[in-house]
Scaffold this motif. Structure first.
Motif, short mmCIF file in Angstrom:
data_model
loop_
_atom_site.label_atom_id
_atom_site.label_comp_id
_atom_site.label_asym_id
_atom_site.label_seq_id
_atom_site.Cartn_x
_atom_site.Cartn_y
_atom_site.Cartn_z
N THR A 1 8.43 -2.07 -22.08
CA THR A 1 8.71 -3.36 -21.46
C THR A 1 7.76 -4.43 -21.98
O THR A 1 8.16 -5.55 -22.31
CB THR A 1 8.60 -3.25 -19.93
OG1 THR A 1 9.50 -2.24 -19.46
CG2 THR A 1 8.94 -4.57 -19.26
N ASP A 2 6.48 -4.07 -22.11
CA ASP A 2 5.49 -5.02 -22.64
C ASP A 2 5.74 -5.32 -24.11
O ASP A 2 5.67 -6.48 -24.54
CB ASP A 2 4.08 -4.45 -22.45
CG ASP A 2 3.65 -4.40 -20.99
OD1 ASP A 2 4.28 -5.09 -20.16
OD2 ASP A 2 2.68 -3.67 -20.69
N ARG A 3 6.02 -4.28 -24.91
CA ARG A 3 6.21 -4.46 -26.34
C ARG A 3 7.39 -5.37 -26.65
O ARG A 3 7.39 -6.08 -27.66
CB ARG A 3 6.43 -3.11 -27.02
CG ARG A 3 5.19 -2.24 -27.18
CD ARG A 3 5.60 -0.83 -27.63
NE ARG A 3 4.46 0.07 -27.69
CZ ARG A 3 3.86 0.48 -28.80
NH1 ARG A 3 4.31 0.05 -29.97
NH2 ARG A 3 2.83 1.29 -28.77
N THR A 4 8.41 -5.33 -25.80
CA THR A 4 9.62 -6.12 -26.05
C THR A 4 9.66 -7.39 -25.22
O THR A 4 10.70 -8.06 -25.16
CB THR A 4 10.87 -5.28 -25.75
OG1 THR A 4 10.88 -4.91 -24.36
CG2 THR A 4 10.92 -4.03 -26.62
N GLY A 5 8.57 -7.73 -24.58
CA GLY A 5 8.55 -8.95 -23.77
C GLY A 5 9.53 -8.90 -22.60
O GLY A 5 10.04 -9.94 -22.19
N GLY A 6 9.80 -7.72 -22.09
CA GLY A 6 10.70 -7.57 -20.96
C GLY A 6 12.17 -7.51 -21.34
O GLY A 6 13.03 -7.43 -20.45
N ARG A 7 12.47 -7.52 -22.62
CA ARG A 7 13.88 -7.51 -23.03
C ARG A 7 14.49 -6.10 -22.95
O ARG A 7 15.70 -5.97 -22.85
CB ARG A 7 14.00 -8.06 -24.46
CG ARG A 7 13.56 -9.51 -24.61
CD ARG A 7 13.78 -9.99 -26.04
NE ARG A 7 13.10 -9.17 -27.01
CZ ARG A 7 11.88 -9.42 -27.49
NH1 ARG A 7 11.20 -10.47 -27.04
NH2 ARG A 7 11.34 -8.65 -28.41
N GLN A 8 13.64 -5.09 -23.05
CA GLN A 8 14.12 -3.71 -22.99
C GLN A 8 13.34 -2.97 -21.91
O GLN A 8 12.11 -2.88 -21.99
CB GLN A 8 13.94 -3.02 -24.34
CG GLN A 8 14.45 -1.58 -24.38
CD GLN A 8 14.33 -0.98 -25.77
OE1 GLN A 8 14.44 -1.68 -26.78
NE2 GLN A 8 14.11 0.33 -25.84
N LEU B 1 15.79 -5.46 -15.15
CA LEU B 1 15.86 -4.86 -13.82
C LEU B 1 14.92 -5.65 -12.92
O LEU B 1 13.71 -5.61 -13.09
CB LEU B 1 15.42 -3.39 -13.87
CG LEU B 1 16.31 -2.46 -14.70
CD1 LEU B 1 15.79 -1.04 -14.58
CD2 LEU B 1 17.74 -2.54 -14.22
N ALA B 2 15.48 -6.36 -11.97
CA ALA B 2 14.69 -7.27 -11.16
C ALA B 2 13.60 -6.52 -10.41
O ALA B 2 13.84 -5.50 -9.78
CB ALA B 2 15.60 -7.98 -10.14
N GLY B 3 12.39 -7.05 -10.52
CA GLY B 3 11.28 -6.53 -9.75
C GLY B 3 10.77 -5.19 -10.20
O GLY B 3 9.99 -4.58 -9.47
N ALA B 4 11.16 -4.68 -11.38
CA ALA B 4 10.71 -3.36 -11.80
C ALA B 4 10.44 -3.35 -13.28
O ALA B 4 11.19 -3.90 -14.07
CB ALA B 4 11.77 -2.30 -11.47
N ALA B 5 9.36 -2.67 -13.66
CA ALA B 5 9.08 -2.46 -15.08
C ALA B 5 9.70 -1.17 -15.55
O ALA B 5 9.73 -0.90 -16.73
CB ALA B 5 7.57 -2.43 -15.31
N LEU B 6 10.16 -0.34 -14.62
CA LEU B 6 10.80 0.92 -15.00
C LEU B 6 11.76 1.30 -13.90
O LEU B 6 11.38 1.44 -12.75
CB LEU B 6 9.74 2.02 -15.17
CG LEU B 6 10.27 3.37 -15.63
CD1 LEU B 6 10.81 3.26 -17.05
CD2 LEU B 6 9.16 4.40 -15.59
N GLY B 7 13.06 1.49 -14.24
CA GLY B 7 14.05 1.88 -13.26
C GLY B 7 13.94 3.35 -12.95
O GLY B 7 13.67 4.15 -13.82
N LEU B 8 14.18 3.73 -11.70
CA LEU B 8 14.13 5.13 -11.28
C LEU B 8 15.44 5.49 -10.62
O LEU B 8 16.02 4.71 -9.89
CB LEU B 8 12.99 5.36 -10.26
CG LEU B 8 11.57 5.13 -10.78
CD1 LEU B 8 10.59 5.34 -9.65
CD2 LEU B 8 11.26 6.07 -11.92
N ALA B 9 15.90 6.71 -10.89
CA ALA B 9 17.08 7.23 -10.23
C ALA B 9 16.83 8.68 -9.93
O ALA B 9 16.37 9.43 -10.77
CB ALA B 9 18.32 7.09 -11.11
N GLY B 10 17.14 9.10 -8.69
CA GLY B 10 16.95 10.49 -8.34
C GLY B 10 17.68 10.82 -7.08
O GLY B 10 18.08 9.94 -6.32
N GLY B 11 17.84 12.09 -6.82
CA GLY B 11 18.51 12.53 -5.62
C GLY B 11 17.60 12.41 -4.42
O GLY B 11 16.42 12.07 -4.54
N PRO B 12 18.09 12.72 -3.24
CA PRO B 12 17.28 12.65 -2.05
C PRO B 12 16.06 13.55 -2.17
O PRO B 12 16.15 14.71 -2.55
CB PRO B 12 18.24 13.16 -0.95
CG PRO B 12 19.61 12.91 -1.50
CD PRO B 12 19.49 13.09 -2.97
#
Length: 308
Positions: free
Chosen positions: A238-245, A11-22
């Motif tokens: 993200t750190d444990r998997t070197g950014g792969r997951q 996910l470009a530019g993010a270590a964790l994706g977020l999704a939520g309503g308004p």
């Protein structure tokens, strides 16, 4: 599907994706321990999917930790379709009056036409009809938990890719999976996915998967609210998997909740104090090192080790 890593989309530019309503968010506030219930499932011995190494241990260790935090916890492994249905039915019977409900799943999962399905151990890997008939839709679990008056938490250590679509139409478009805690989810629903949409999650070579290991490692931190807690787990994976997951967090507006709040040692000791499970007592000691119940937990653990 959980599998060994071959290729990962970041996910470009993010270590964790977020999704939520308004206006999505979980406001700060008081967090009494209250009544907390959990169902933990680890599926590993698949008949028609590749067998997995970690989910049984993942389920055992997460269940022990949740009991030590005061959750009424049912832990089950290698559920077939009928067993999964029975487990969800039994879980549903515990939800009335619960302040917090948590569902944890480790095993294979797929996405089909934007919907995620958890895979029972006897499910066939065939076609769209089979996925609807034999698999367990994540949204169905979420809807089952709507009976909870407080916060509903789903933790899914599973893949979110589309193996059926890619097999049948390798050049076709892919539908992004719809988050179980998206805008149409009941208020107060929080879901942590082990990986981003349309991606796969590692099983790993250690006792626990990278995701479950990170989840367990963060639990001893006291009074950390659920969203900062899950974000920290995501960074760790993200750190444990070197950014792969890259895990993804989805949520709707709800009450603040802490998995390890002040006072959870008393609730946890009420669950594990008379337990015959050494794993529960070891989890209690790891999660509550300063608890006044530590000496009693050590004595009980020593008794179990001595066969008393």
């Amino acid at each position: 599907m959980r599998t060994a890593l071959t290729r990962r989309a970041l996910l470009a530019g993010a270590a964790l994706g977020l999704a939520g309503g308004p206006g999505a968010g979980v406001p700060a506030g008081a967090d009494p321990v209250g009544r907390r219930v959990a169902l933990v499932v680890g599926n590993a011995a698949y008949a028609r999917f590749p067998a997995l190494k970690n989910p049984r241990a993942d389920a055992e260790d997460v269940a022990a930790a949740l009991r030590a935090l005061g959750f009424e916890t049912a832990a089950l492994t290698d559920l077939d379709r009928d067993g999964f249905a029975a487990a969800l039915g039994a879980f549903a019977s515990t939800l009335a009056g619960a302040d917090v409900a948590l569902f944890f799943f480790a095993g294979h999962a797929i996405v089909d036409r934007g919907r995620q399905y958890l895979v029972p151990v006897d499910a066939a890997y065939e076609d769209d009809a089979a996925s609807r008939r034999d698999f367990v839709e994540t949204d169905a679990v979420r809807d089952l938990m709507a009976a909870v008056r407080g916060v509903r938490i789903l933790v899914l250590d599973a893949c979110r890719n589309e193996p059926l679509r890619l097999r049948d139409d390798p050049g076709g478009g892919r539908a992004a999976p719809r988050p179980a805690s998206g805008p149409d989810a009941p208020r107060g629903t929080v879901t942590l996915y082990a990986t981003a949409g349309l991606d796969v999650a590692e099983d790993g070579d250690a006792r626990n998967s990278p995701f479950t290991a990170a989840f367990l490692a963060r639990l001893p931190e006291p009074d950390l609210e659920i969203l900062p807690f899950f974000r920290a787990v995501g960074r760790d994976v993200t750190d444990r998997t070197g950014g792969r997951q890259v895990p993804e967090l989805a949520f709707t507006v709800g009450d603040a909740v802490r998995l390890n709040p002040s006072g959870s040692d008393a609730a946890g000791w009420a669950r594990v104090g008379a337990s015959g499970r050494a794993a529960d007592l070891r989890a209690f000691l790891a999660l509550h090192p300063a608890s006044p119940f530590v000496d009693a937990a050590r004595r009980r653990l020593a008794d179990l080790s001595a066969g008393n």
